[in-house]
Enzyme design. Structure first.
Site, short mmCIF file in Angstrom:
data_model
loop_
_atom_site.label_atom_id
_atom_site.label_comp_id
_atom_site.label_asym_id
_atom_site.label_seq_id
_atom_site.Cartn_x
_atom_site.Cartn_y
_atom_site.Cartn_z
N LYS A 78 21.86 -8.33 -48.15
CA LYS A 78 21.11 -8.46 -46.89
C LYS A 78 20.37 -7.15 -46.66
O LYS A 78 20.97 -6.14 -46.32
CB LYS A 78 22.03 -8.71 -45.70
CG LYS A 78 21.25 -8.93 -44.40
CD LYS A 78 22.05 -8.66 -43.14
CE LYS A 78 21.77 -7.33 -42.51
NZ LYS A 78 20.40 -7.06 -42.03
N GLU A 108 29.28 3.73 -46.18
CA GLU A 108 28.51 4.98 -46.23
C GLU A 108 27.84 5.11 -44.87
O GLU A 108 26.90 4.39 -44.57
CB GLU A 108 27.47 4.86 -47.35
CG GLU A 108 26.95 6.17 -47.79
CD GLU A 108 28.09 7.04 -48.23
OE1 GLU A 108 28.34 8.02 -47.52
OE2 GLU A 108 28.76 6.72 -49.22
N CYS A 120 20.73 9.96 -43.45
CA CYS A 120 22.11 10.29 -43.08
C CYS A 120 22.42 11.72 -43.50
O CYS A 120 23.32 12.35 -42.98
CB CYS A 120 23.14 9.32 -43.62
SG CYS A 120 22.63 8.23 -44.89
N GLU A 155 25.16 11.90 -34.10
CA GLU A 155 24.04 11.63 -35.01
C GLU A 155 22.89 11.03 -34.20
O GLU A 155 23.05 10.03 -33.51
CB GLU A 155 24.47 10.64 -36.09
CG GLU A 155 23.37 10.40 -37.10
CD GLU A 155 23.78 9.48 -38.25
OE1 GLU A 155 24.29 8.39 -37.97
OE2 GLU A 155 23.58 9.88 -39.41
C1 UN1 Z 1 20.27 9.18 -46.85
O1 UN1 Z 1 20.40 10.33 -46.44
O2 UN1 Z 1 20.27 8.24 -46.07
O3 UN1 Z 1 19.92 12.90 -50.76
C2 UN1 Z 1 20.09 8.93 -48.30
C3 UN1 Z 1 18.88 12.46 -50.31
C4 UN1 Z 1 18.35 11.15 -50.85
C5 UN1 Z 1 19.16 10.01 -50.35
C6 UN1 Z 1 19.43 10.11 -48.90
N1 UN1 Z 1 18.34 11.18 -52.28
O4 UN1 Z 1 18.27 13.03 -49.45
#
Ligand code: UN1
Length: 511
Positions: free
Chosen positions: A190, A265, A299, A400
């Site tokens: 999804k 995650e 993130c 966050e």
């Molecule tokens: C994310 O932060 O949501 O390490 C993923 C990074 C990318 C992936 C980020 N390769 O900034």
């Protein structure tokens, strides 16, 4: 092979054809309710990227049934053969990189350089996981008994359900789908409702590379109507979610009830420590990229900067001067450095944190406003925003935000910086700028996070190393590299006794 079926609607790259159906069992199908939703460009909401299916539990059930049928055959395809398809898909993505990057910028908003990077990350994941198809290592060990052979082999789990976010719409889908199919699983995914097209593009490349029908099924729609039934489905044996900690709690709870494998995650509040001896030019450059790249919607975004007092003033002044000059706009314009927020709700969240920060007594020295005049009138834009003199306990330093809002916190020394860095709910990424190797290695040991960068900001993970974090960032699993292979396989220990007699482990001993 489903290449022809996929080509039928000729929609995915055709800007004229705007309706995208679900992709189930190698066929394009409408949602059972017939309902749809719109996917619009967050930089200019007049731009309709596509119309997608508003799916429900019935559609999920159909997709899981297809994945179940496909699993019976796919699990028996030798892993190196499965991997060859993934390798070919990576090569197809190279050919389509520019087109898919542009489509991603239209649906997600981040600038073209970044969407090219997002497609590249899927290519990298393709090559890495294709290589894994010829490894899938397991231990072969001596048995404690004579004439007995002992080893452990990896087996697929079965049907995997994936729920992906909008910020890395192709890369994160690839982190989940590619190791899963190389390991012999079949999938129902999804995609995020804000950015479904990029997942369809990835899946299209896989089918054009020869993936058999039903191995990956795509069901578009909303969390409660698609994500929840997917996690609940009794035939789904593994669930992988990238999203907020709030959604992680829900999906993790559902998966736990039926003992599904579950990889979560989730959020981050990533610190970048700058010590007095740091190369300030580098730290400022890195800080701007970490905080405002992807409009702060990673993130791993650098959302806290913890700066030692000796360089605090200079760092702040120079960073703010640069942040004020960042060019905000439509990511399709190559000169733009920061795109819009993904949608109105996210923009409102970002702006609400500006008010929260002001009310908490942090000093707003850059940005803080919505941009809605002229070229910004039809998008979800705001200024790059910097708070200074932030107390580590303030909400803007703890929660966050997922937007272009950074908190700068003064610190006394490395020890104090690490205490502040670790003093949050999350533990995804972290960074330290210093020229002192002793301090660097102390921080690598003491920062309680899944990722630590030295002399680089908190973003920029590569696909062959573990990706994930501690505490509320997840539940202990890692994506990327061998961690994903671990998640998408079940161990089976195999003992072959060729002694022709009953040998009792732990019991048949001379002593
Ligand atoms: C994310 O932060 O949501 O390490 C993923 C990074 C990318 C992936 C980020 N390769 O900034």
């Amino acid at each position: 092979m489903a290449t022809d079926t996929l080509a039928t609607p000729a929609t995915l790259s055709d800007s004229q054809a705007k309706v995208f159906k679900n992709f189930i069992d190698g066929e394009w199908v409408e949602s059972s309710s017939g309902e749809t939703f719109e996917n619009r460009n967050p930089a200019d909401t007049r731009d309709l990227v596509g119309i997608f299916q508003k799916s429900n539990r019935d559609d999920v059930n159909a997709a899981v049934d297809a994945a179940k049928r496909a699993f019976a055959k796919w699990r028996l395809v030798p892993a190196p053969r499965r991997a060859e398809i993934v390798f070919r898909a990576a090569e197809i993505l190279i050919e389509r990189k520019e087109q898919y990057a542009r489509e991603m910028t239209r649906e997600m908003g981040k600038v073209l350089a970044e969407t090219r990077g997002d497609v590249q990350e899927a290519i990298d994941a393709g090559y890495y996981n294709a290589g894994e198809g010829r490894r899938l290592f397991g231990p072969t060990v001596p048995s404690e008994m004579p004439n007995k052979f002992a080893m452990a082999v990896r087996q697929p789990i079965g049907i995997c359900g994936m729920i992906t976010p909008w910020n890395f719409p192709m890369a994160i889908s690839s982190w989940k789908l590619l190791p899963a199919v190389v390991c012999g699983n079949t999938c129902v995914i999804k995609p995020a409702q804000d950015t479904p097209l990029s997942t369809f593009n990835l899946v299209r490349a896989l089918y054009d590379a020869g993936l058999p029908k039903g191995v990956i099924n795509v069901v578009a729609g909303f969390g409660s109507m698609v994500g929840t039934p997917l996690a609940e489905h009794p035939d789904v044996r593994a669930v992988s979610l990238t999203g907020s900690s709030e959604v992680g709690r829900i999906i993790g709870g559902i998966a736990a009830k039926s003992f599904k494998h579950c990889s979560l995650e989730l959020g981050g509040k990533n610190p970048m420590i700058v010590l007095d001896d740091a190369n300030l030019d580098l730290a400022i450059e890195g800080g701007l990229w970490g905080a405002f790249g992807t409009t702060g919607q990673r993130c791993t975004a650098t959302s806290r900067m913890i700066v030692q007092k000796g360089v605090y003033r200079e760092f702040v002044d120079r960073l703010v001067e640069r942040a004020k000059k960042l060019k905000v706009g439509n990511g399709l314009d190559e000169t733009v450095q920061m795109g819009p927020a993904i949608n109105e709700k996210q923009l409102q969240t970002d702006l609400s944190y500006v008010e929260i920060g002001k009310n908490e007594g942090a000093k707003l020295v850059c940005g803080g406003n919505r941009l809605d005049q002229g070229e910004y009138a039809r998008g979800w834009f705001m200024e790059p925003t910097v708070f200074i003199d932030v107390d580590p306990k303030m909400r803007i330093a703890q929660e966050e935000i997922f937007g272009p809002v950074v908190s700068i916190i003064p610190c006394d020394d490395l020890e104090n910086a690490i205490e502040i860095a670790n003093g949050i709910e999350y533990g995804l990424s972290s960074a330290l700028y210093t020229k002192d190797v002793n301090k660097a290695f102390s921080a690598i040991r003491d920062l309680y996070a899944g990722i630590t960068y030295i002399n680089a900001p908190t973003i920029g993970a590569e696909v062959h190393l573990p990706f994930g974090g501690t505490k509320a960032t997840g539940n202990g699993h890692r994506e990327g590299g061998i961690g994903a292979i671990d998640f998408y396989t079940e161990w089976k220990s195999v003992y072959v006794d060729f002694s022709d007699k009953l040998q009792k482990a732990q019991i048949d001993r001379e002593d």
